[in-house]
Write a protein that holds these residues in place. Structure first.
Motif, PDB file in Angstrom:
ATOM      1  N   VAL A 263     -72.062 -43.140  39.311  1.00 28.52           N
ATOM      2  CA  VAL A 263     -72.175 -44.590  39.137  1.00 28.52           C
ATOM      3  C   VAL A 263     -71.559 -45.007  37.807  1.00 28.52           C
TER       4      VAL A 263
ATOM      5  N   ASN B  66     -68.412 -47.441  37.471  1.00 24.52           N
ATOM      6  CA  ASN B  66     -68.442 -48.640  36.637  1.00 24.52           C
ATOM      7  C   ASN B  66     -67.313 -48.664  35.608  1.00 24.52           C
ATOM      8  N   SER B  67     -66.866 -47.503  35.168  1.00 26.30           N
ATOM      9  CA  SER B  67     -65.866 -47.444  34.103  1.00 26.30           C
ATOM     10  C   SER B  67     -64.428 -47.317  34.607  1.00 26.30           C
TER      11      SER B  67
ATOM     12  N   LEU C 100     -59.938 -48.771  40.551  1.00 27.11           N
ATOM     13  CA  LEU C 100     -61.079 -49.088  41.411  1.00 27.11           C
ATOM     14  C   LEU C 100     -60.623 -49.771  42.688  1.00 27.11           C
TER      15      LEU C 100
ATOM     16  N   ALA D  23     -66.417 -54.697  43.781  1.00 31.32           N
ATOM     17  CA  ALA D  23     -65.954 -54.589  42.394  1.00 31.32           C
ATOM     18  C   ALA D  23     -66.512 -55.705  41.518  1.00 31.32           C
TER      19      ALA D  23
ATOM     20  N   ARG E 101     -69.836 -55.150  39.411  1.00 35.46           N
ATOM     21  CA  ARG E 101     -69.996 -54.131  38.372  1.00 35.46           C
ATOM     22  C   ARG E 101     -70.471 -54.783  37.096  1.00 35.46           C
ATOM     23  N   PRO E 102     -71.218 -54.094  36.284  1.00 34.11           N
ATOM     24  CA  PRO E 102     -71.663 -52.713  36.411  1.00 34.11           C
ATOM     25  C   PRO E 102     -72.927 -52.594  37.274  1.00 34.11           C
ATOM     26  N   TYR E 103     -73.044 -51.457  37.922  1.00 35.01           N
ATOM     27  CA  TYR E 103     -74.213 -51.158  38.743  1.00 35.01           C
ATOM     28  C   TYR E 103     -75.164 -50.265  37.966  1.00 35.01           C
TER      29      TYR E 103
ATOM     30  N   VAL F 245     -75.149 -49.803  44.190  1.00 30.66           N
ATOM     31  CA  VAL F 245     -73.761 -49.819  44.668  1.00 30.66           C
ATOM     32  C   VAL F 245     -73.749 -49.883  46.190  1.00 30.66           C
TER      33      VAL F 245
END
Length: 169
Positions: free
Chosen positions: A4, A8-9, A15, A33, A36-38, A44
């Motif tokens: 995860v 996220n990164s 992505l 997308a 994000r972030p999750y 997710v």
């Protein structure tokens, strides 16, 4: 870094490419997308599930465009083709020549009626099971079949997303 955190990164372009390999409907990938972030894997997957359930029929058709006919080997070396081959591996190795021929005929009959490939969550299913489902679904009306196809696309996308998260672990 877990899957995860890695998800996220990922840079936006990377992505986007990964999500298009999971599900070829750009609206689905954009929706996933955008959140994000999750905080967790479950978050997710919940967002992906909701995004899939929200797809319009034209979006679903875009998602279908990347799927080969059931029983046909996906070509190429893309991640999407590899996933498709893996998902159909049990079906590809099961069944006899008569079953394979009947599945090809069912695929064509289905496409003639509905105008798109027969999509089914094939993981773990035999050719005989897939053939039975194809024959049954050919009898559906357009509205019911669209609902089923959207559900099958959602299940495939969620399985592939789980595999993507596992690969990023």
């Amino acid at each position: 870094m877990d899957g995860v955190e890695a998800f996220n990164s990922l840079p936006a372009g990377k992505l986007e490419a990964e999500l298009l390999a999971v599900c070829a409907a750009p609206a689905w990938g954009s929706a996933v997308a955008a959140l994000r972030p999750y905080r967790s894997r479950d978050a997710v997957l919940a967002a992906a599930d909701a995004a899939a359930r929200g797809l319009s029929w034209p979006d679903v058709l875009q998602g279908l465009s990347a799927h080969p006919r059931i029983g046909e080997r996906a070509q190429g070396d893309s991640q999407e083709a590899a996933w498709s081959r893996r998902e159909q591996s049990t079906a590809a190795s099961s069944g006899d020549d008569d079953t394979r021929a009947a599945l090809i005929a069912a695929n064509h009959a289905y496409e003639d009626k509905f105008g798109h490939v027969f999509l089914i969550f094939a993981s773990g299913r035999t050719q005989e099971e897939i053939l039975a489902a194809a024959r049954e679904r050919i009898g559906n009306n357009e509205a019911l079949e669209r609902e089923i196809v959207a559900g099958e696309l959602r299940k495939i996308a969620l399985l592939r997303l789980e595999r993507l998260l596992d690969a990023l672990d």
